[in-house]
Design a protein around this motif. Sequence first.
Motif: not given
Length: 446
Positions: A140, A260, A263
Amino acid sequence: MTNLNLDSVFSSFMNPALHEFQAWTLQNPEESVSKTFLPIVSLIEGLIANEPTYLQIKRLAFGANFCCAGQVVMGEFATLEAALTSPQARGWRLGTSVLDGNNAPNQDVGGRNLFLLSLSDREPDGSSNHATFRSCMQKYLFNSATTDRQGDEISRRLLDRLAADYTEMPHGAGGAFFTDVKRGWMGFLVSYLHYVIFGINPDDNAAIELLTDLHYIRQSPLHYFDIIGSLLQSLNLFGHGDLSALIERAATIYENSPALADFEESSENNGMTRRELAKLMTAIMGIAGLQGPLHLGYTAMGYRPLPAYQGQKTAEINPTDFWDELDLDDRRAIELFLLECARLWAPVSATHRVATEPFTATVAGKERTFPAGTKVLIPLSLGLLDGSFWGSTVYEFNAKRENLCPYHMGFHSVGDRSAGRICPAKDIALIMLVDVMSTVGKVRRA
């Protein structure tokens, strides 16, 4: 501590009798005297040994292998090469210093240990969270989007702003360009690295000010050191009284960052959550991301002299003289210049491992056997200053020296070789620093 006279201030730690006692306690850790005194020695000498000349002085006094800060130091180049390219069991250490696991990211709120520096990748049963958590971080935060941001117009604008600051601010040794936390070198690093890694808008003044406050003004790395972190917090020194709350606010900024946004929890990453990754990065950015480049930039741009290694003239070397001679459009030449700066003053001087079985080594001229569980220091700085490998010019500045790139140990690796613990941001850091030295170098000459 850089300018202290170590021969007089720390002479007691060079005493052969004290060294012999420390070696004995490491060989006999279950003895009551060892349990009483070894933690004290570990804590005190662990802090002292962060001074860049300290390990070199100890090597001159005791040989390639010696004891320091409650660890066995194995300083021969081949031994270091093997250690850096093999799996490592870990404990609560940051180089020579002792860490407080209770302050570690996520454990400070009663969660599981996320701290990559303390997670082993050599557990007896083969289990380890290190590889899975690191993989999640790389997925990420260190990916193609990161590379794209590093080459875009926003990053270019930040570099141009840094160059403008260089022309407008005092930038000699100790100048404001290096010490102002909101402009110049530190101001650039906070904005640039948080943009490149997380996608955080560098014009988001509230976020940038909070992150600057946490990592540079209040010096967040101190929070993780044993005794020191808790003492600072309990006495509210350097603003550490509410540092835990500030860390949580920084984690929320990271958690809500563009990097993120997509995510997803996965069993492949041992169920690491978005919040856990964000919390991990509060420590990683404070301890490594904003410290390693800061100090290498200090060396390369002349903020301070090189360390005065005992018996050498390194402190008389001015790296900016070599910077001024570089072809500033030759990225390879600039990178080698930076690696040579990092060889003579390693931003990260040491790491460690924990022995998983008994071992025998010649330490301070005597063959000694140490039990499993012994902490073993991996002194990167001594490998970078090992004359048996680098030759008679080891204390001279030569960015064209043979094997500089493939055998450099400054990124917890041997060149690009490691066992999965190489600095995940090595490429980002080098690209950034090359861009900085080129961009700032051109206005310096103008």
